[in-house]
Design an enzyme around this catalytic site. Sequence first.
Site, short mmCIF file in Angstrom:
data_model
loop_
_atom_site.label_atom_id
_atom_site.label_comp_id
_atom_site.label_asym_id
_atom_site.label_seq_id
_atom_site.Cartn_x
_atom_site.Cartn_y
_atom_site.Cartn_z
N ASN A 134 0.85 -1.19 0.00
CA ASN A 134 0.00 0.00 0.00
C ASN A 134 0.89 1.25 0.00
OD1 ASN A 134 0.60 -0.78 2.73
ND2 ASN A 134 -1.05 0.51 3.50
N GLU A 178 -2.98 -4.75 -2.90
CA GLU A 178 -3.50 -5.71 -3.89
C GLU A 178 -3.50 -5.11 -5.28
OE1 GLU A 178 -4.73 -4.89 -0.97
OE2 GLU A 178 -6.07 -6.43 -0.16
N CYS A 187 -10.19 -4.90 0.31
CA CYS A 187 -11.31 -3.96 0.36
C CYS A 187 -12.21 -4.18 -0.86
CB CYS A 187 -10.80 -2.52 0.40
SG CYS A 187 -10.24 -1.88 -1.19
N1 THU Z 1 -5.20 -1.47 2.59
C1 THU Z 1 -4.64 -2.32 1.68
O1 THU Z 1 -3.59 -2.01 1.09
N2 THU Z 1 -5.25 -3.49 1.44
C2 THU Z 1 -6.33 -3.96 2.14
O2 THU Z 1 -6.75 -5.08 1.90
C3 THU Z 1 -6.95 -3.13 3.16
C4 THU Z 1 -6.46 -1.74 3.26
C5 THU Z 1 -4.50 -0.24 2.92
C6 THU Z 1 -5.12 1.02 2.43
C7 THU Z 1 -4.55 2.03 3.41
O3 THU Z 1 -3.26 2.42 2.95
C8 THU Z 1 -4.38 1.25 4.70
O4 THU Z 1 -4.41 -0.12 4.32
C9 THU Z 1 -5.46 1.53 5.73
O5 THU Z 1 -6.72 1.38 5.19
#
Ligand code: THU
Length: 141
Positions: free
Chosen positions: A46, A59, A90
Amino acid sequence: MPEITQADLALLAFAREVKSKAYAPYSDFRVGAAVFAGGEIFQGVNVENAAYGSGICAERAAAMAAVTAGFTDFDAIAVVGDSESPTVPCGACRQFLAEFNPDLRVIMGGRTDAVMVMTLEELLPEAFVRGYLDQDDGGDE
Ligand code: THU
Protein backbone atom coordinates in the site's frame (compact mmCIF):
# COMPACT_ATOMS: atom_id res chain seq x y z
CA MET A 1 -13.31 -22.41 2.20
CA PRO A 2 -10.69 -24.14 0.00
CA GLU A 3 -7.97 -26.24 1.65
CA ILE A 4 -4.75 -24.36 2.39
CA THR A 5 -1.88 -25.69 0.26
CA GLN A 6 1.91 -25.36 0.42
CA ALA A 7 1.70 -23.11 -2.67
CA ASP A 8 -0.69 -20.82 -0.77
CA LEU A 9 1.75 -20.53 2.11
CA ALA A 10 4.64 -19.87 -0.28
CA LEU A 11 2.75 -17.02 -1.95
CA LEU A 12 1.74 -15.69 1.47
CA ALA A 13 5.43 -15.54 2.42
CA PHE A 14 6.11 -13.23 -0.53
CA ALA A 15 3.30 -10.93 0.61
CA ARG A 16 4.56 -10.98 4.20
CA GLU A 17 8.13 -10.31 3.11
CA VAL A 18 7.27 -7.20 1.07
CA LYS A 19 4.94 -5.68 3.68
CA SER A 20 7.81 -3.81 5.36
CA LYS A 21 8.15 -1.72 2.18
CA ALA A 22 4.64 -0.29 2.59
CA TYR A 23 4.41 3.49 2.57
CA ALA A 24 1.75 4.07 5.20
CA PRO A 25 2.66 7.20 7.22
CA TYR A 26 -1.00 8.15 7.76
CA SER A 27 -2.70 4.93 8.80
CA ASP A 28 0.45 3.11 9.96
CA PHE A 29 -1.35 0.00 8.64
CA ARG A 30 1.08 -1.86 6.41
CA VAL A 31 -0.07 -4.29 3.75
CA GLY A 32 1.89 -6.52 1.37
CA ALA A 33 0.46 -8.47 -1.55
CA ALA A 34 1.75 -11.01 -4.05
CA VAL A 35 0.04 -12.01 -7.31
CA PHE A 36 0.83 -15.37 -8.93
CA ALA A 37 0.39 -15.09 -12.69
CA GLY A 38 2.05 -16.86 -15.61
CA GLY A 39 4.23 -18.81 -13.19
CA GLU A 40 5.71 -15.61 -11.80
CA ILE A 41 5.23 -13.59 -8.63
CA PHE A 42 4.50 -9.87 -8.53
CA GLN A 43 4.60 -8.00 -5.25
CA GLY A 44 2.93 -4.78 -4.17
CA VAL A 45 2.45 -2.68 -1.05
CA ASN A 46 0.00 0.00 0.00
CA VAL A 47 1.21 3.47 -0.91
CA GLU A 48 -0.55 6.31 0.89
CA ASN A 49 -0.73 9.98 -0.01
CA ALA A 50 -1.26 13.34 1.74
CA ALA A 51 -4.40 13.57 -0.40
CA TYR A 52 -5.79 10.51 1.37
CA GLY A 53 -8.00 9.27 -1.47
CA SER A 54 -5.04 9.18 -3.85
CA GLY A 55 -3.39 6.25 -2.08
CA ILE A 56 -3.42 2.72 -3.45
CA CYS A 57 -3.90 -0.65 -1.78
CA ALA A 58 -1.26 -3.37 -1.88
CA GLU A 59 -3.50 -5.71 -3.89
CA ARG A 60 -3.97 -3.22 -6.70
CA ALA A 61 -0.27 -2.30 -6.63
CA ALA A 62 0.63 -6.01 -7.09
CA ALA A 63 -1.96 -6.42 -9.83
CA MET A 64 -0.55 -3.36 -11.62
CA ALA A 65 2.93 -4.88 -11.50
CA ALA A 66 1.66 -8.13 -13.04
CA VAL A 67 -0.21 -6.33 -15.83
CA THR A 68 2.76 -4.07 -16.49
CA ALA A 69 4.92 -7.19 -16.97
CA GLY A 70 2.39 -8.52 -19.48
CA PHE A 71 0.43 -10.96 -17.29
CA THR A 72 -3.33 -10.57 -17.08
CA ASP A 73 -4.23 -14.17 -16.29
CA PHE A 74 -4.05 -14.30 -12.48
CA ASP A 75 -4.08 -17.60 -10.58
CA ALA A 76 -3.87 -16.36 -6.99
CA ILE A 77 -3.19 -13.37 -4.78
CA ALA A 78 -1.89 -13.33 -1.23
CA VAL A 79 -2.37 -10.39 1.12
CA VAL A 80 -0.88 -9.76 4.55
CA GLY A 81 -1.79 -6.78 6.70
CA ASP A 82 -1.09 -5.53 10.21
CA SER A 83 -4.44 -6.72 11.60
CA GLU A 84 -4.63 -9.56 14.10
CA SER A 85 -7.11 -11.53 12.02
CA PRO A 86 -6.25 -12.10 8.33
CA THR A 87 -6.59 -8.89 6.30
CA VAL A 88 -9.29 -9.10 3.65
CA PRO A 89 -9.17 -7.12 0.39
CA CYS A 90 -11.31 -3.96 0.36
CA GLY A 91 -14.33 -3.75 -1.92
CA ALA A 92 -12.55 -1.69 -4.57
CA CYS A 93 -9.74 -4.27 -4.76
CA ARG A 94 -12.23 -7.13 -5.05
CA GLN A 95 -13.79 -5.42 -8.05
CA PHE A 96 -10.39 -4.58 -9.54
CA LEU A 97 -9.23 -8.20 -9.23
CA ALA A 98 -12.47 -9.64 -10.66
CA GLU A 99 -11.42 -8.14 -14.00
CA PHE A 100 -8.54 -10.62 -14.19
CA ASN A 101 -10.16 -13.71 -12.69
CA PRO A 102 -13.59 -13.71 -11.01
CA ASP A 103 -12.68 -17.05 -9.42
CA LEU A 104 -9.22 -15.93 -8.22
CA ARG A 105 -7.76 -17.74 -5.22
CA VAL A 106 -7.27 -15.24 -2.37
CA ILE A 107 -4.92 -16.15 0.49
CA MET A 108 -5.10 -13.85 3.52
CA GLY A 109 -2.89 -13.40 6.57
CA GLY A 110 -2.33 -10.96 9.40
CA ARG A 111 -0.05 -10.53 12.41
CA THR A 112 -0.58 -14.09 13.63
CA ASP A 113 -0.19 -17.47 11.93
CA ALA A 114 -3.90 -17.56 11.07
CA VAL A 115 -4.49 -18.04 7.34
CA MET A 116 -7.74 -17.76 5.43
CA VAL A 117 -8.24 -18.89 1.83
CA MET A 118 -11.29 -17.95 -0.19
CA THR A 119 -12.15 -17.53 -3.84
CA LEU A 120 -12.90 -14.07 -5.17
CA GLU A 121 -16.31 -15.43 -6.14
CA GLU A 122 -16.94 -16.02 -2.43
CA LEU A 123 -15.66 -12.55 -1.50
CA LEU A 124 -17.51 -10.78 -4.32
CA PRO A 125 -20.43 -12.77 -5.68
CA GLU A 126 -22.08 -11.42 -8.83
CA ALA A 127 -19.15 -9.16 -9.74
CA PHE A 128 -19.70 -6.67 -12.54
CA VAL A 129 -17.52 -8.02 -15.34
CA ARG A 130 -16.95 -7.38 -19.02
CA GLY A 131 -19.85 -9.63 -20.07
CA TYR A 132 -22.30 -7.01 -18.85
CA LEU A 133 -20.85 -4.41 -21.20
CA ASP A 134 -21.22 -6.91 -24.06
CA GLN A 135 -24.96 -7.03 -23.35
CA ASP A 136 -25.30 -3.36 -24.29
CA ASP A 137 -27.35 -3.26 -27.51
CA GLY A 138 -25.97 0.13 -28.49
CA GLY A 139 -29.16 2.01 -27.69
CA ASP A 140 -29.18 5.10 -25.47
CA GLU A 141 -31.69 4.10 -22.83
N1 THU B 1 -5.20 -1.47 2.59
C1 THU B 1 -4.64 -2.32 1.68
O1 THU B 1 -3.59 -2.01 1.09
N2 THU B 1 -5.25 -3.49 1.44
C2 THU B 1 -6.33 -3.96 2.14
O2 THU B 1 -6.75 -5.08 1.90
C3 THU B 1 -6.95 -3.13 3.16
C4 THU B 1 -6.46 -1.74 3.26
C5 THU B 1 -4.50 -0.24 2.92
C6 THU B 1 -5.12 1.02 2.43
C7 THU B 1 -4.55 2.03 3.41
O3 THU B 1 -3.26 2.42 2.95
C8 THU B 1 -4.38 1.25 4.70
O4 THU B 1 -4.41 -0.12 4.32
C9 THU B 1 -5.46 1.53 5.73
O5 THU B 1 -6.72 1.38 5.19
